[in-house]
Design a protein around this motif. Sequence first.
Motif, PDB file in Angstrom:
ATOM      1  N   ASN A  27       8.850  10.052   5.510  1.00  0.00           N
ATOM      2  CA  ASN A  27       7.627   9.254   5.423  1.00  0.00           C
ATOM      3  C   ASN A  27       7.219   8.927   3.992  1.00  0.00           C
ATOM      4  N   THR A  28       8.184   8.703   3.114  1.00  0.00           N
ATOM      5  CA  THR A  28       7.839   8.307   1.752  1.00  0.00           C
ATOM      6  C   THR A  28       7.521   6.816   1.731  1.00  0.00           C
ATOM      7  N   ARG A  29       6.657   6.435   0.798  1.00  0.00           N
ATOM      8  CA  ARG A  29       6.242   5.039   0.682  1.00  0.00           C
ATOM      9  C   ARG A  29       6.524   4.537  -0.723  1.00  0.00           C
ATOM     10  N   THR A  30       6.720   3.242  -0.822  1.00  0.00           N
ATOM     11  CA  THR A  30       6.830   2.580  -2.111  1.00  0.00           C
ATOM     12  C   THR A  30       5.643   1.637  -2.236  1.00  0.00           C
ATOM     13  N   HIS A  31       4.877   1.802  -3.304  1.00  0.00           N
ATOM     14  CA  HIS A  31       3.706   0.975  -3.588  1.00  0.00           C
ATOM     15  C   HIS A  31       4.109   0.026  -4.714  1.00  0.00           C
ATOM     16  N   GLU A  32       4.062  -1.285  -4.458  1.00  0.00           N
ATOM     17  CA  GLU A  32       4.489  -2.257  -5.465  1.00  0.00           C
ATOM     18  C   GLU A  32       3.306  -3.050  -5.990  1.00  0.00           C
ATOM     19  N   TYR A  33       3.251  -3.194  -7.321  1.00  0.00           N
ATOM     20  CA  TYR A  33       2.177  -3.928  -7.981  1.00  0.00           C
ATOM     21  C   TYR A  33       2.752  -4.863  -9.034  1.00  0.00           C
ATOM     22  N   THR A  34       2.004  -5.930  -9.294  1.00  0.00           N
ATOM     23  CA  THR A  34       2.299  -6.841 -10.390  1.00  0.00           C
ATOM     24  C   THR A  34       1.081  -6.857 -11.307  1.00  0.00           C
ATOM     25  N   LEU A  35       1.187  -7.560 -12.384  1.00  0.00           N
ATOM     26  CA  LEU A  35       0.094  -7.660 -13.344  1.00  0.00           C
ATOM     27  C   LEU A  35      -1.166  -8.242 -12.695  1.00  0.00           C
ATOM     28  N   LYS A  36      -0.994  -9.111 -11.713  1.00  0.00           N
ATOM     29  CA  LYS A  36      -2.128  -9.766 -11.060  1.00  0.00           C
ATOM     30  C   LYS A  36      -2.822  -8.874 -10.031  1.00  0.00           C
ATOM     31  N   GLN A  37      -2.229  -7.746  -9.687  1.00  0.00           N
ATOM     32  CA  GLN A  37      -2.791  -6.854  -8.670  1.00  0.00           C
ATOM     33  C   GLN A  37      -3.376  -5.609  -9.328  1.00  0.00           C
ATOM     34  N   LYS A  38      -4.635  -5.320  -8.994  1.00  0.00           N
ATOM     35  CA  LYS A  38      -5.275  -4.115  -9.525  1.00  0.00           C
ATOM     36  C   LYS A  38      -4.967  -2.935  -8.620  1.00  0.00           C
ATOM     37  N   CYS A  39      -4.877  -1.802  -9.228  1.00  0.00           N
ATOM     38  CA  CYS A  39      -4.688  -0.548  -8.513  1.00  0.00           C
ATOM     39  C   CYS A  39      -6.044  -0.122  -7.948  1.00  0.00           C
ATOM     40  N   PRO A  40      -6.080   0.572  -6.809  1.00  0.00           N
ATOM     41  CA  PRO A  40      -7.360   1.089  -6.310  1.00  0.00           C
ATOM     42  C   PRO A  40      -7.996   2.027  -7.338  1.00  0.00           C
ATOM     43  N   THR A  41      -9.284   2.296  -7.193  1.00  0.00           N
ATOM     44  CA  THR A  41      -9.988   3.194  -8.111  1.00  0.00           C
ATOM     45  C   THR A  41      -9.271   4.535  -8.210  1.00  0.00           C
ATOM     46  N   LEU A  42      -8.861   5.090  -7.071  1.00  0.00           N
ATOM     47  CA  LEU A  42      -8.062   6.312  -7.031  1.00  0.00           C
ATOM     48  C   LEU A  42      -7.028   6.148  -5.929  1.00  0.00           C
ATOM     49  N   MET A  43      -5.783   6.035  -6.320  1.00  0.00           N
ATOM     50  CA  MET A  43      -4.714   5.855  -5.330  1.00  0.00           C
ATOM     51  C   MET A  43      -4.222   7.213  -4.866  1.00  0.00           C
ATOM     52  N   ASP A  44      -4.085   7.367  -3.552  1.00  0.00           N
ATOM     53  CA  ASP A  44      -3.523   8.593  -2.984  1.00  0.00           C
ATOM     54  C   ASP A  44      -2.054   8.370  -2.659  1.00  0.00           C
ATOM     55  N   MET A  45      -1.227   9.292  -3.125  1.00  0.00           N
ATOM     56  CA  MET A  45       0.206   9.260  -2.846  1.00  0.00           C
ATOM     57  C   MET A  45       0.642  10.651  -2.422  1.00  0.00           C
ATOM     58  N   LYS A  46       1.845  10.741  -1.893  1.00  0.00           N
ATOM     59  CA  LYS A  46       2.433  12.024  -1.525  1.00  0.00           C
ATOM     60  C   LYS A  46       3.659  12.265  -2.411  1.00  0.00           C
ATOM     61  N   VAL A  47       4.044  13.519  -2.550  1.00  0.00           N
ATOM     62  CA  VAL A  47       5.264  13.848  -3.293  1.00  0.00           C
ATOM     63  C   VAL A  47       6.418  13.076  -2.648  1.00  0.00           C
ATOM     64  N   GLY A  48       7.210  12.411  -3.453  1.00  0.00           N
ATOM     65  CA  GLY A  48       8.319  11.593  -2.961  1.00  0.00           C
ATOM     66  C   GLY A  48       7.989  10.112  -2.936  1.00  0.00           C
TER      67      GLY A  48
END
Length: 135
Positions: A27-48
């Motif tokens: 259940n690992t995820r890949t979060h993709e961003y570009t310069l035009k996309q802001k990251c959430p205030t606090l992003m939650d991720m899991k190990v992996g």
Amino acid sequence: MKGLACVTMLVLGLGLTACQSSNAPKNTRTHEYTLKQKCPTLMDMKVGDVLVFNAPENPSTGYQWQLLQPLKIFKTEETYTQNEVEQGAVGVGGTKTFRFSAEKPGQDYIELVHIRAWESSKQPDQQWRCRIRVS
């Protein structure tokens, strides 16, 4: 006899491959961003999980994307891919990619800036930030 030995080796090889695959993080995820996309205030991720950031870059201008400070809980990989052009073209831009792989729980702050190395005291041309909590 050689045929039996080959079949035995094949079965053992498949068994080892199956064992290795079952140890991979699930259940690992890949979060993709570009310069035009802001990251959430606090992003939650899991190990992996992985965060990928892509931005245009042209090293011939002197401006390059850089990570401002080393990260504590991520493995960081950087790559640059030049745009396709006709042979002999100079000053060609491309894409800078940062790949951040979450290795352990905790919090970290990714701060990327687009600057010229010799102008480090100057305000960055562009920047991208992301505060991340890994569980």
